[in-house]
Design an enzyme around this catalytic site. Structure first.
Site, PDB file in Angstrom:
ATOM      1  N   LYS A 142       0.830  -1.220   0.000  1.00  8.33           N
ATOM      2  CA  LYS A 142       0.000   0.000   0.000  1.00  8.33           C
ATOM      3  C   LYS A 142       0.859   1.264   0.000  1.00  8.33           C
ATOM      4  O   LYS A 142       0.608   2.181  -0.766  1.00  8.33           O
ATOM      5  CB  LYS A 142      -0.902   0.056   1.243  1.00  8.33           C
ATOM      6  CG  LYS A 142      -1.963  -0.984   1.329  1.00  8.33           C
ATOM      7  CD  LYS A 142      -2.917  -0.694   2.487  1.00  8.33           C
ATOM      8  CE  LYS A 142      -2.253  -0.668   3.855  1.00  8.33           C
ATOM      9  NZ  LYS A 142      -1.790  -1.990   4.329  1.00  8.33           N
ATOM     10  N   ARG A 192      -9.443   1.855   8.938  1.00 13.62           N
ATOM     11  CA  ARG A 192      -8.924   0.549   9.325  1.00 13.62           C
ATOM     12  C   ARG A 192      -9.999  -0.303  10.001  1.00 13.62           C
ATOM     13  O   ARG A 192      -9.751  -1.444  10.347  1.00 13.62           O
ATOM     14  CB  ARG A 192      -7.817   0.837  10.312  1.00 13.62           C
ATOM     15  CG  ARG A 192      -6.631  -0.038  10.496  1.00 13.62           C
ATOM     16  CD  ARG A 192      -5.701  -0.253   9.382  1.00 13.62           C
ATOM     17  NE  ARG A 192      -4.409  -0.711   9.839  1.00 13.62           N
ATOM     18  CZ  ARG A 192      -3.257  -0.104   9.567  1.00 13.62           C
ATOM     19  NH1 ARG A 192      -3.235   0.976   8.846  1.00 13.62           N
ATOM     20  NH2 ARG A 192      -2.138  -0.625  10.007  1.00 13.62           N
ATOM     21  N   ARG A 252      11.207  -6.615   5.452  1.00 15.07           N
ATOM     22  CA  ARG A 252      11.164  -5.163   5.512  1.00 15.07           C
ATOM     23  C   ARG A 252      11.923  -4.594   6.712  1.00 15.07           C
ATOM     24  O   ARG A 252      12.553  -3.550   6.632  1.00 15.07           O
ATOM     25  CB  ARG A 252       9.680  -4.742   5.589  1.00 15.07           C
ATOM     26  CG  ARG A 252       9.417  -3.292   5.397  1.00 15.07           C
ATOM     27  CD  ARG A 252       7.949  -3.057   5.120  1.00 15.07           C
ATOM     28  NE  ARG A 252       7.125  -3.220   6.319  1.00 15.07           N
ATOM     29  CZ  ARG A 252       5.817  -2.950   6.356  1.00 15.07           C
ATOM     30  NH1 ARG A 252       5.200  -2.544   5.264  1.00 15.07           N
ATOM     31  NH2 ARG A 252       5.134  -3.122   7.461  1.00 15.07           N
ATOM     32  N   ARG A 312      10.976  -3.240   9.664  1.00 16.49           N
ATOM     33  CA  ARG A 312      10.548  -2.065  10.428  1.00 16.49           C
ATOM     34  C   ARG A 312      10.477  -2.456  11.900  1.00 16.49           C
ATOM     35  O   ARG A 312      10.444  -3.636  12.228  1.00 16.49           O
ATOM     36  CB  ARG A 312       9.151  -1.654   9.925  1.00 16.49           C
ATOM     37  CG  ARG A 312       8.890  -0.186   9.985  1.00 16.49           C
ATOM     38  CD  ARG A 312       7.633   0.154   9.238  1.00 16.49           C
ATOM     39  NE  ARG A 312       6.444  -0.367   9.898  1.00 16.49           N
ATOM     40  CZ  ARG A 312       5.226  -0.327   9.357  1.00 16.49           C
ATOM     41  NH1 ARG A 312       5.052   0.171   8.164  1.00 16.49           N
ATOM     42  NH2 ARG A 312       4.191  -0.805  10.018  1.00 16.49           N
ATOM     43  N   ARG A 347      -0.763  -8.376  13.607  1.00 13.57           N
ATOM     44  CA  ARG A 347      -1.247  -7.359  12.662  1.00 13.57           C
ATOM     45  C   ARG A 347      -2.124  -7.992  11.585  1.00 13.57           C
ATOM     46  O   ARG A 347      -3.131  -7.415  11.180  1.00 13.57           O
ATOM     47  CB  ARG A 347      -0.073  -6.610  12.009  1.00 13.57           C
ATOM     48  CG  ARG A 347       0.713  -5.769  13.008  1.00 13.57           C
ATOM     49  CD  ARG A 347       1.102  -4.395  12.476  1.00 13.57           C
ATOM     50  NE  ARG A 347       1.782  -4.420  11.196  1.00 13.57           N
ATOM     51  CZ  ARG A 347       3.090  -4.609  11.030  1.00 13.57           C
ATOM     52  NH1 ARG A 347       3.876  -4.781  12.066  1.00 13.57           N
ATOM     53  NH2 ARG A 347       3.608  -4.590   9.827  1.00 13.57           N
TER      54      ARG A 347
HETATM   55  P1  AMP Z   1       0.855   0.977   9.077  1.00 13.85           P
HETATM   56  O1  AMP Z   1       2.109   1.739   8.772  1.00 13.85           O
HETATM   57  O2  AMP Z   1      -0.318   1.459   8.284  1.00 13.85           O
HETATM   58  O3  AMP Z   1       1.065  -0.507   8.966  1.00 13.85           O
HETATM   59  O4  AMP Z   1       0.493   1.271  10.607  1.00 13.85           O
HETATM   60  C1  AMP Z   1       1.368   0.909  11.657  1.00 13.85           C
HETATM   61  C2  AMP Z   1       0.592   0.861  12.958  1.00 13.85           C
HETATM   62  O5  AMP Z   1       0.034   2.144  13.233  1.00 13.85           O
HETATM   63  C3  AMP Z   1      -0.584  -0.104  12.969  1.00 13.85           C
HETATM   64  O6  AMP Z   1      -0.191  -1.422  13.288  1.00 13.85           O
HETATM   65  C4  AMP Z   1      -1.470   0.529  14.036  1.00 13.85           C
HETATM   66  O7  AMP Z   1      -0.993   0.242  15.329  1.00 13.85           O
HETATM   67  C5  AMP Z   1      -1.271   2.009  13.803  1.00 13.85           C
HETATM   68  N1  AMP Z   1      -2.260   2.573  12.846  1.00 13.85           N
HETATM   69  C6  AMP Z   1      -2.029   3.072  11.597  1.00 13.85           C
HETATM   70  N2  AMP Z   1      -3.156   3.514  11.026  1.00 13.85           N
HETATM   71  C7  AMP Z   1      -4.155   3.284  11.929  1.00 13.85           C
HETATM   72  C8  AMP Z   1      -5.562   3.513  11.930  1.00 13.85           C
HETATM   73  N3  AMP Z   1      -6.199   4.043  10.873  1.00 13.85           N
HETATM   74  N4  AMP Z   1      -6.252   3.145  13.044  1.00 13.85           N
HETATM   75  C9  AMP Z   1      -5.641   2.626  14.108  1.00 13.85           C
HETATM   76  N5  AMP Z   1      -4.323   2.368  14.162  1.00 13.85           N
HETATM   77  C10 AMP Z   1      -3.571   2.700  13.099  1.00 13.85           C
END
Ligand code: AMP
Length: 190
Positions: free
Chosen positions: A13, A88, A134, A136, A147
Site C-alpha cells: 500500500k 482501518r 522489511r 521495520r 497485525r
Molecule cells: P501501518 O504503517 O499502516 O502498517 O500502521 C502501523 C501501525 O500504526 C498499525 O499497526 C497501528 O498500530 C497504527 N495505525 C495506523 N493507522 C491506523 C488507523 N487508521 N487506526 C488505528 N491504528 C492505526
C-alpha cells in the site's frame, strides 16, 4: 480525486500509494507514517500510540480521527488525497462517509461518488515473507501475526462495506511493483 488504499500489511500500500500520489499530484496520507513521526518526536499522541503499534493493535479511534481531520485540513489536501492505512475498521469508514466526505462535498468539484477504494490483494504467505524482509520496528514475527489477525478481524470487513457501495476496485498485488502501478493507473484513469 480521492482514493483509499485497503489491503493487509505488506501488500504494498505505502509504495503504491506514494507512486500514485506522485502521478496524480495529490498528497499521500499514511496514518502509520504520521503516527511513527509522533512516536519519534515523543509527542503526547506518540507516547499514547506507541504500545499499540508495537504490539500490532489498532490505535484507539479517538486518537486517530482527530489526527486525520487535522491532516485533511491542510492546504495541500483540498483538491484530493490518497489515504493509506485509514480507515482501518468500520467505525473509521463511517467517519469518512459521514464527516469527511460530507464536509468536502460542499465544494462542487467533489461529491461522494468520487471516492474510489482500492483493495490490494496478496496471499498471506507472501505477506509474511515481505514483512519479515522489511525490518521495520514493528516487523517482528509475533507482531506481524497479530497485525494480520487484526487486519482480518477489523479491516477486511471494509472490503464488503465498499463493495456494497460500489466503490471497491480489487487489484492483484502479487506482481512486480511496475505491473501493480500500471493496474492502478487504469483504475484511476490516468
Ligand atoms: P501501518 O504503517 O499502516 O502498517 O500502521 C502501523 C501501525 O500504526 C498499525 O499497526 C497501528 O498500530 C497504527 N495505525 C495506523 N493507522 C491506523 C488507523 N487508521 N487506526 C488505528 N491504528 C492505526
Amino acid at each position: 480525486m480521492r482514493l483509499i488504499f485497503l489491503g493487509p500489511p505488506g501488500a504494498g500500500k505505502g509504495t503504491q500509494a506514494a507512486r500514485l500520489a506522485g502521478i496524480c499530484q495529490i498528497p499521500h496520507i499514511s496514518t502509520g507514517d504520521i503516527l511513527r513521526t509522533h512516536v519519534s518526536q515523543q509527542t503526547d499522541l506518540g507516547q499514547k500510540a506507541k504500545a499499540y503499534m508495537d504490539s500490532g493493535e489498532l490505535v484507539p479511534d479517538q486518537l486517530i480521527l482527530d489526527m486525520v481531520v487535522h491532516r485533511l485540513e491542510e492546504s495541500d489536501a483540498q483538491d484530493g488525497w490518497i489515504l493509506d492505512g485509514f480507515p482501518r475498521n468500520v467505525s473509521q469508514a463511517d467517519f469518512v462517509e459521514n464527516v469527511v466526505l460530507n464536509a468536502e462535498s460542499n465544494s462542487e468539484e467533489m461529491s461522494q461518488k468520487d471516492l474510489r477504494v482500492i483493495n490490494l490483494d496478496v496471499p498471506d504467505e507472501i505477506l509474511v515473507q515481505r514483512l519479515l524482509a522489511r525490518g521495520r520496528q514493528d516487523d517482528h514475527e509475533e507482531t506481524i501475526r497479530r497485525r494480520l489477525q487484526v487486519y482480518r478481524e477489523q479491516t477486511a470487513p471494509l472490503i464488503d462495506y465498499y463493495h456494497e457501495r460500489q466503490q471497491l476496485h480489487s487489484v492483484d498485488g502479487n506482481r512486480s511493483m511496475d505491473e501493480v502501478t500500471e493496474a492502478l493507473k487504469t483504475v484511476v484513469s490516468v
